[in-house]
Write a protein that holds these residues in place. Structure first.
Motif, PDB file in Angstrom:
ATOM      1  N   GLU A  84       0.835  -1.206   0.000  1.00  0.00           N
ATOM      2  CA  GLU A  84       0.000   0.000   0.000  1.00  0.00           C
ATOM      3  C   GLU A  84       0.871   1.257   0.000  1.00  0.00           C
ATOM      4  O   GLU A  84       0.582   2.222  -0.701  1.00  0.00           O
ATOM      5  CB  GLU A  84      -0.955   0.017   1.197  1.00  0.00           C
ATOM      6  CG  GLU A  84      -2.025  -1.051   1.174  1.00  0.00           C
ATOM      7  CD  GLU A  84      -1.533  -2.424   1.602  1.00  0.00           C
ATOM      8  OE1 GLU A  84      -2.176  -3.415   1.198  1.00  0.00           O
ATOM      9  OE2 GLU A  84      -0.511  -2.528   2.297  1.00  0.00           O
ATOM     10  N   VAL A  85       1.939   1.242   0.803  1.00  0.00           N
ATOM     11  CA  VAL A  85       2.857   2.375   0.853  1.00  0.00           C
ATOM     12  C   VAL A  85       3.521   2.551  -0.514  1.00  0.00           C
ATOM     13  O   VAL A  85       3.680   3.669  -0.998  1.00  0.00           O
ATOM     14  CB  VAL A  85       3.912   2.185   1.969  1.00  0.00           C
ATOM     15  CG1 VAL A  85       5.017   3.226   1.872  1.00  0.00           C
ATOM     16  CG2 VAL A  85       3.259   2.223   3.349  1.00  0.00           C
ATOM     17  N   TYR A  88       1.803   4.658  -2.981  1.00  0.00           N
ATOM     18  CA  TYR A  88       1.775   6.088  -2.688  1.00  0.00           C
ATOM     19  C   TYR A  88       3.165   6.722  -2.796  1.00  0.00           C
ATOM     20  O   TYR A  88       3.311   7.829  -3.286  1.00  0.00           O
ATOM     21  CB  TYR A  88       1.199   6.298  -1.284  1.00  0.00           C
ATOM     22  CG  TYR A  88       1.094   7.741  -0.875  1.00  0.00           C
ATOM     23  CD1 TYR A  88       0.151   8.576  -1.451  1.00  0.00           C
ATOM     24  CD2 TYR A  88       1.955   8.270   0.071  1.00  0.00           C
ATOM     25  CE1 TYR A  88       0.063   9.911  -1.083  1.00  0.00           C
ATOM     26  CE2 TYR A  88       1.868   9.602   0.448  1.00  0.00           C
ATOM     27  CZ  TYR A  88       0.927  10.416  -0.135  1.00  0.00           C
ATOM     28  OH  TYR A  88       0.843  11.740   0.222  1.00  0.00           O
ATOM     29  N   VAL A  89       4.185   6.003  -2.320  1.00  0.00           N
ATOM     30  CA  VAL A  89       5.562   6.501  -2.321  1.00  0.00           C
ATOM     31  C   VAL A  89       6.317   5.855  -3.478  1.00  0.00           C
ATOM     32  O   VAL A  89       6.348   4.636  -3.598  1.00  0.00           O
ATOM     33  CB  VAL A  89       6.274   6.174  -0.988  1.00  0.00           C
ATOM     34  CG1 VAL A  89       7.742   6.520  -1.044  1.00  0.00           C
ATOM     35  CG2 VAL A  89       5.593   6.885   0.168  1.00  0.00           C
ATOM     36  N   CYS A  90       6.925   6.675  -4.313  1.00  0.00           N
ATOM     37  CA  CYS A  90       7.753   6.184  -5.419  1.00  0.00           C
ATOM     38  C   CYS A  90       9.102   5.760  -4.826  1.00  0.00           C
ATOM     39  O   CYS A  90       9.896   6.611  -4.398  1.00  0.00           O
ATOM     40  CB  CYS A  90       7.935   7.275  -6.476  1.00  0.00           C
ATOM     41  SG  CYS A  90       9.027   6.768  -7.806  1.00  0.00           S
ATOM     42  N   MET A  91       9.349   4.476  -4.792  1.00  0.00           N
ATOM     43  CA  MET A  91      10.557   3.973  -4.157  1.00  0.00           C
ATOM     44  C   MET A  91      11.814   4.397  -4.918  1.00  0.00           C
ATOM     45  O   MET A  91      12.862   4.597  -4.312  1.00  0.00           O
ATOM     46  CB  MET A  91      10.476   2.454  -3.986  1.00  0.00           C
ATOM     47  CG  MET A  91       9.367   2.012  -3.017  1.00  0.00           C
ATOM     48  SD  MET A  91       9.475   2.791  -1.380  1.00  0.00           S
ATOM     49  CE  MET A  91      11.008   2.105  -0.780  1.00  0.00           C
ATOM     50  N   ASP A  92      11.734   4.577  -6.238  1.00  0.00           N
ATOM     51  CA  ASP A  92      12.881   5.096  -6.986  1.00  0.00           C
ATOM     52  C   ASP A  92      13.257   6.483  -6.473  1.00  0.00           C
ATOM     53  O   ASP A  92      14.435   6.808  -6.314  1.00  0.00           O
ATOM     54  CB  ASP A  92      12.565   5.189  -8.480  1.00  0.00           C
ATOM     55  CG  ASP A  92      12.554   3.837  -9.166  1.00  0.00           C
ATOM     56  OD1 ASP A  92      13.274   2.928  -8.712  1.00  0.00           O
ATOM     57  OD2 ASP A  92      11.826   3.691 -10.161  1.00  0.00           O
ATOM     58  N   SER A 113       9.225  -4.390  -0.365  1.00  0.00           N
ATOM     59  CA  SER A 113       9.481  -5.368  -1.422  1.00  0.00           C
ATOM     60  C   SER A 113      10.350  -4.767  -2.528  1.00  0.00           C
ATOM     61  O   SER A 113      10.697  -5.443  -3.481  1.00  0.00           O
ATOM     62  CB  SER A 113       8.161  -5.866  -2.026  1.00  0.00           C
ATOM     63  OG  SER A 113       7.510  -4.821  -2.714  1.00  0.00           O
ATOM     64  N   TYR A 114      10.726  -3.494  -2.368  1.00  0.00           N
ATOM     65  CA  TYR A 114      11.536  -2.811  -3.373  1.00  0.00           C
ATOM     66  C   TYR A 114      12.990  -3.240  -3.262  1.00  0.00           C
ATOM     67  O   TYR A 114      13.593  -3.150  -2.191  1.00  0.00           O
ATOM     68  CB  TYR A 114      11.414  -1.293  -3.185  1.00  0.00           C
ATOM     69  CG  TYR A 114      12.222  -0.499  -4.188  1.00  0.00           C
ATOM     70  CD1 TYR A 114      11.719  -0.246  -5.459  1.00  0.00           C
ATOM     71  CD2 TYR A 114      13.479  -0.026  -3.862  1.00  0.00           C
ATOM     72  CE1 TYR A 114      12.452   0.480  -6.380  1.00  0.00           C
ATOM     73  CE2 TYR A 114      14.214   0.709  -4.778  1.00  0.00           C
ATOM     74  CZ  TYR A 114      13.700   0.948  -6.031  1.00  0.00           C
ATOM     75  OH  TYR A 114      14.423   1.654  -6.943  1.00  0.00           O
TER      76      TYR A 114
END
Length: 121
Positions: A84-85, A88-92, A113-114
């Motif tokens: 879910e996060v 919303y948050v672009c992990m790149d 999971s990134y």
């Protein structure tokens, strides 16, 4: 026979210590979760605009954002990254912001999971 009794006594002693420490461990775990929650609030309050989608528009984060990045427990926050996060948050962008603020994530590690780009060091 004496050896059997001393082994049993040692097991009981270890169990008693573990039981005595359990409440402290639960309290410490709750305190750590509270600190992590506060770190998340600090980070999102200071850096939210630099972490949202779309991924293409990476902007240099503000001083306030970098200050927050330097104060937070990144390992704890990465443990809070759920699917879910990640919607919303672009992990790149999160990896970019962390590196820009001189607090890079370990290449090859995971944040939620990134998979952080780069070889496992």
């Amino acid at each position: 026979m004496a050896r059997l009794i001393s082994s049993s006594a040692a097991v009981c002693f270890v169990l008693l210590i573990a039981m005595a420490m359990a409440p402290a461990t639960a309290t410490e775990t709750a305190a750590a979760a509270d600190r992590c929650e506060k770190d998340l609030d600090l980070l999102m309050g200071s850096c939210e605009g630099y972490l949202r989608f779309p991924a293409e528009a990476k902007a240099a984060p503000s001083r306030a954002c970098c200050g927050a990045v330097r104060r937070v427990d990144v390992g704890c926050l990465c443990g809070m990254v759920t699917p879910e996060v990640e919607q919303y948050v672009c992990m790149d962008k999160a990896v970019y912001v962390a590196a820009y603020c001189h607090r890079p994530l370990l290449p090859g590690s995971y944040c939620g999971s990134y998979h952080v780009p780069g070889p496992v060091v």
